[in-house]
Design a protein around this motif. Structure first.
Motif, PDB file in Angstrom:
ATOM      1  N   ALA A 111      -9.153 -25.241   4.096  1.00 16.51           N
ATOM      2  CA  ALA A 111      -8.857 -25.470   5.344  1.00 16.51           C
ATOM      3  C   ALA A 111     -10.079 -25.032   6.198  1.00 16.51           C
ATOM      4  O   ALA A 111     -10.154 -25.693   7.319  1.00 16.51           O
ATOM      5  CB  ALA A 111      -7.501 -24.880   5.615  1.00 16.51           C
ATOM      6  N   ARG A 112     -10.912 -24.312   5.823  1.00 17.57           N
ATOM      7  CA  ARG A 112     -11.919 -23.710   6.599  1.00 17.57           C
ATOM      8  C   ARG A 112     -13.058 -24.161   5.904  1.00 17.57           C
ATOM      9  O   ARG A 112     -14.232 -23.586   6.307  1.00 17.57           O
ATOM     10  CB  ARG A 112     -12.184 -22.115   6.941  1.00 17.57           C
ATOM     11  N   ASN A 113     -13.165 -25.194   5.064  1.00 14.33           N
ATOM     12  CA  ASN A 113     -14.402 -25.610   4.540  1.00 14.33           C
ATOM     13  C   ASN A 113     -15.355 -24.626   3.526  1.00 14.33           C
ATOM     14  O   ASN A 113     -16.251 -24.654   3.462  1.00 14.33           O
ATOM     15  CB  ASN A 113     -15.183 -26.331   5.431  1.00 14.33           C
TER      16      ASN A 113
ATOM     17  N   MET B  69      -2.239 -24.635   6.815  1.00 13.43           N
ATOM     18  CA  MET B  69      -3.248 -25.078   6.221  1.00 13.43           C
ATOM     19  C   MET B  69      -3.235 -26.406   5.618  1.00 13.43           C
ATOM     20  O   MET B  69      -4.305 -27.164   5.720  1.00 13.43           O
ATOM     21  CB  MET B  69      -3.643 -23.992   4.861  1.00 13.43           C
ATOM     22  N   VAL B  70      -2.207 -26.570   4.950  1.00 12.20           N
ATOM     23  CA  VAL B  70      -2.133 -28.217   4.602  1.00 12.20           C
ATOM     24  C   VAL B  70      -2.048 -29.191   5.833  1.00 12.20           C
ATOM     25  O   VAL B  70      -2.885 -30.128   5.596  1.00 12.20           O
ATOM     26  CB  VAL B  70      -0.647 -28.420   3.817  1.00 12.20           C
ATOM     27  N   GLU B  71      -1.450 -28.970   6.867  1.00 15.33           N
ATOM     28  CA  GLU B  71      -1.619 -29.618   7.918  1.00 15.33           C
ATOM     29  C   GLU B  71      -2.954 -29.994   8.502  1.00 15.33           C
ATOM     30  O   GLU B  71      -3.527 -30.895   8.952  1.00 15.33           O
ATOM     31  CB  GLU B  71      -0.713 -29.061   9.116  1.00 15.33           C
TER      32      GLU B  71
ATOM     33  N   HIS C 253      -4.332 -33.400   8.630  1.00 20.41           N
ATOM     34  CA  HIS C 253      -4.379 -33.954   9.982  1.00 20.41           C
ATOM     35  C   HIS C 253      -5.584 -33.462  10.863  1.00 20.41           C
ATOM     36  O   HIS C 253      -5.660 -33.913  12.053  1.00 20.41           O
ATOM     37  CB  HIS C 253      -3.105 -33.661  10.662  1.00 20.41           C
ATOM     38  N   GLY C 254      -6.085 -32.408  10.438  1.00 22.09           N
ATOM     39  CA  GLY C 254      -7.300 -31.881  11.117  1.00 22.09           C
ATOM     40  C   GLY C 254      -6.944 -30.567  11.930  1.00 22.09           C
ATOM     41  O   GLY C 254      -7.892 -30.028  12.494  1.00 22.09           O
TER      42      GLY C 254
END
Length: 339
Positions: free
Chosen positions: A97-99, A293-295, A299-300
């Protein structure tokens, strides 16, 4: 055998609980507290087992009805509470989620942090929080209690030191975590008091659900009365409890009563995806951070809020006949008021 602690005094009073969680009998004359029992486990456990058998057979003197509201966490405090992160799907989602790439060493060397063991919450006690801005979250987990563990034990040796199993709500303040981790010195303020299931059990109580140092049953989490998650605790636990205990004891002794947690129970989707909410046919989640995190990945940005004052979480595990094994952690979040 099933054990619990009455919420009286600082360390409580040890009681023995029937297999069906309906009746209890005092452990008086054997051990006053669970800490005392675990410190002399080899000598005292057989005597506790005898009284447990008598309770289940209806012949225990002084037995009385179980009142879950009267129970503390099995150990109201302990000398050592360390929590792992054995479900790497959870870790992978947070980093994705934070690349951020997940280091390869995470697959071979467990993550673990040292928690505060001086004061645990009762399983029905309110979670006091200062501010909703801190990002109040629950984490549904499993934990084990050990006897004295020598330094540098192997996982095979560590397995013999696991004496009891229970559930955990490892409360986290997500808004404080980034700042603390940025200092490079780990969690502290972001990890307030945890709570544990009202009942702890010996591994044999789980039957074939206890295998390879893992509990192979779903962990059920409800948020404000709605099912939030029911992930399987066994298959995606990369490091079993013997590995986690051995990791904790790599360079130190663990004192009797050490509590070692599994980390947030987490499953990927059947197709390898990040997991789906229960409402969408998935097994859901054991913490709010994971669905957020999944969202973010899909979805950004996160859409699900963290807990607010008045929200309630319930964490429980059932056997294959639908019977509660450990009782439930059932807690409401309230605003802290200075005493």
């Amino acid at each position: 055998m099933k054990l619990a602690t009455l919420n009286v005094g600082r360390d409580g009073e040890l009681i023995i609980v029937s297999r069906d969680l309906t009746r209890v009998v005092s452990a008086t004359g054997i051990a006053a507290t669970l800490q005392q029992a675990i410190e002399d486990w080899d000598a005292l456990a057989p005597r506790l087992e005898e009284r447990y058998a008598a309770l289940n057979e209806g012949r225990a003197e002084g037995a009385f009805e179980l009142d879950m509201a009267a129970l503390h966490s099995p150990l109201p405090r302990t000398y050592d509470w360390a929590d792992g992160s054995a479900y790497l799907n959870h870790v992978q989602l947070v980093r994705q989620a934070r690349n951020a790439e997940m280091p390869e060493t995470f697959w071979t060397d467990p993550l673990m942090y040292q928690g505060g063991g001086d004061r645990f919450l009762a399983p029905s006690a309110d979670i006091e929080a200062i501010s909703e801005e801190h990002g109040i979250d629950f984490e549904g987990e499993i934990a084990v209690i050990t006897d004295d563990v020598p330094m540098a034990v192997t996982p095979e040796q560590a397995a013999g030191h696991i004496k009891l199993i229970m559930l955990v709500n490892d409360v986290s303040l997500r808004g404080l975590i980034p700042g603390e981790l940025a200092k490079g010195f780990g969690f502290f303020q972001a990890k307030p008091a945890s709570s544990f299931s009202p009942i702890c059990v010996t591994p044999d109580e789980l039957g074939d659900a206890w295998k390879d140092g893992r509990v192979h049953l779903p962990l059920t989490v409800h948020l404000n009365g709605d099912k939030f998650g029911e992930p399987e605790a066994g298959p995606d636990m990369i490091f079993g409890f013997p590995e986690l205990v051995a990791h904790a004891a790599r360079t130190r002794y663990l004192g009797a009563g050490a509590v070692i947690g599994s980390g947030t129970v987490s499953n990927p989707d059947a197709d390898g995806g990040p997991g789906k909410p229960v409402a969408d046919g998935g097994v859901g989640y054991s913490c709010l951070a994971e669905v957020r995190m999944v969202e973010t990945i899909l979805h950004g940005s996160a859409r699900t809020p963290f807990m607010r004052f008045g929200d309630r979480v319930r964490i429980e595990m059932f056997d294959r006949d639908g019977k509660s094994i450990f009782g439930a952690i059932d807690q409401r979040v309230v605003q802290y008021q200075a005493k």
